[in-house]
Design a protein around this motif. Sequence first.
Motif, short mmCIF file in Angstrom:
data_model
loop_
_atom_site.label_atom_id
_atom_site.label_comp_id
_atom_site.label_asym_id
_atom_site.label_seq_id
_atom_site.Cartn_x
_atom_site.Cartn_y
_atom_site.Cartn_z
N ILE A 46 -6.55 7.24 9.86
CA ILE A 46 -5.26 6.91 9.69
C ILE A 46 -4.72 7.77 8.69
O ILE A 46 -3.44 8.25 8.90
N ILE A 96 -2.91 4.06 14.65
CA ILE A 96 -2.89 3.13 13.53
C ILE A 96 -2.96 1.70 13.88
O ILE A 96 -3.67 0.99 13.38
N ILE A 152 -5.81 -1.00 12.79
CA ILE A 152 -5.53 -2.44 11.94
C ILE A 152 -5.73 -3.67 12.65
O ILE A 152 -5.87 -4.49 12.15
N SER A 211 -6.02 -7.22 7.50
CA SER A 211 -5.39 -5.92 7.11
C SER A 211 -4.28 -5.90 7.71
O SER A 211 -3.85 -6.09 8.64
N HIS A 212 -3.31 -4.98 7.07
CA HIS A 212 -1.78 -4.70 7.67
C HIS A 212 -1.33 -3.30 6.84
O HIS A 212 -1.82 -3.02 5.73
N TYR A 213 -0.38 -2.88 7.29
CA TYR A 213 0.06 -1.72 7.04
C TYR A 213 1.87 -1.86 6.91
O TYR A 213 2.26 -2.54 7.90
N TYR A 228 5.69 0.82 6.85
CA TYR A 228 6.46 2.22 6.55
C TYR A 228 7.69 1.58 5.73
O TYR A 228 8.16 0.45 6.11
N PHE A 240 4.18 5.08 3.25
CA PHE A 240 3.09 4.23 4.11
C PHE A 240 2.24 3.66 3.00
O PHE A 240 1.44 4.28 2.49
N THR A 241 2.02 2.19 3.47
CA THR A 241 1.28 1.63 2.34
C THR A 241 0.29 0.85 3.31
O THR A 241 0.54 0.26 4.35
N LEU A 242 -0.93 0.89 3.22
CA LEU A 242 -2.16 0.01 3.82
C LEU A 242 -3.03 -0.62 2.99
O LEU A 242 -3.62 -0.33 1.83
N GLU A 243 -3.26 -1.95 3.51
CA GLU A 243 -4.00 -2.93 2.70
C GLU A 243 -5.31 -3.13 3.49
O GLU A 243 -5.02 -3.82 4.78
N TYR A 244 -6.51 -2.47 3.48
CA TYR A 244 -7.53 -2.61 4.42
C TYR A 244 -8.57 -3.49 3.73
O TYR A 244 -9.32 -3.29 2.72
#
Length: 550
Positions: A463, A522, A526, A532-534, A536, A544-548
Amino acid sequence: MKNLNTNTVISNDFSYGYTNEKYSFEIEAQNTTNEPIEYYLQFAATSMERVDFSFDNRIFKSGLEVDVKDRQIKNIFPTVRVKFAPHEKKSIKIDLQTRLPMHGKFTFFDTESYYAQGSKMQSMYMVYYGAVGVMFLYNLFLFLSLRDKNYFYYVMYVFSMFMTVLTFSGDISLILPYAVYYLSYIFFISFFAFLSLFAYNILRIKEIYPKSKILIYLNNVILLLFAINVLTDMSAFKYYNNYLLFESLGLLVLGGIAIYKNVQGAKLYFAAFSIFILSYVITGAVAAGLLPYTFFTKHIFLLGSIIEITLFSILLASKINSLQEENLALQVDESNRLSRMVNEKTKTLSDMVKEREVLLKEIHHRVKNNLQVIHGLLGIQSMKSNNTQAQGMLQNIMGRIRSIAFVHEHLYSKDSVENIDAKEYLEQLIQSIGEGVLDDIDLQSQIESFTIDLDAASNIGIIISEVIFNSLKHAFKDEQKDKTILVSMSKDEKKIVLVVKDNGIGFDGETKETDSLGIKIIHSIISKDKKSHYMYEKDKGTKFTLEYVL
């Protein structure tokens, strides 16, 4: 002729053994004083069914057939009060009949001696009952606590002994009427049944002769038949007594065998049972008319039984202490065995883990090498191609392969084959990506130090590569100065938060670029985890933010 005065105690005794015949005795007594006197004539035996005293033209009935409360003198021993005038001479006839041993003693007591003798006898039996009762309750408590069958047999044996003495002393006649009096003789038989079970178990005879248990069961069946027959034919009791004497000798022999086999406590058992058998043989000899009926021979059974009960209680206590020591030793041995087993299993598992780690490292090494070969082949193909678009696609593919290869290279070079230091791995990955970008772009990182597993490392690495490549391709115009891409990542208990931010023209994910292969990759990664989500968003460039979620 018995000459009586105010301070006289006169007695005589006899023993004729087992008989069902009627015996008659006549006693002539004379008051040799000038004063009227009162005497008590007592027959010191409690096993007579009928004892009739005849004098002064009257008959005073006593014996087991007459309840104590209906006798002239309320005493368990048949007793009558005889009054003499000065110098009076009387003839007293006594008729006796019983199916039990015909033995006893006639005694004339003056008033003071009668009550003194009664008090002495009562005290002696109370001491006996008290001592036996204490040992019974103490060992009953231990049985309820330990649930050991040796204690059960001992407790039942002591209870049967208690009831046996209560019967032969005559005290039970104060409780049971004549109609059911002979039921109490069953305790004499049950006493031997529990004694044999106690001896069999405490001496571990089963371990010495495994088949001997059949003899114990057979003996108890015979005793049960005896007990049933007692209810119908009390006159056969002498035959039971002979068998019980034979059984006693057998139990003594068991003690001798146990001593020979070095069974713990066998010597104490043998000593205790020898004393009991001696007292039992003397009592049996008196009942058979072979020994005289005296105070000693009458009460020797009490002495022998209390010594035996006491020594058996000591034997049980020492046995339990020995068993506790054996159990402790067994626990120590078992603990040592388990410890050795655990150490062996631990060593085996440790060796297996080490072998697994070596194999996994070898796998990671070969995967990395294979990926590097593919990476090299794609690089050669890119250099040979004159198509700018194709070169770009090959470079993207090479970047993705490089991010995966970094994971396997990291696992191969470190001790752990399952977890990766996120800071070290991602900084190396970002540095590798930065080596291929233009010099005017500043690629920075702020990664917290924590460990992640192989899957998370591989997914996050891909990612980050895709997001950075997208920023490199689309975020900046040629004339822009101070081009910066910042990668930051942190972790809490349940999730990893990744932020990739550039200061380019901005992209919110809503343009046609969302159909690009990078964003599809990506999204594909996800979408496997619904938690999990992302996103822009435009924020002075693209963020770009990702919460894994872990």
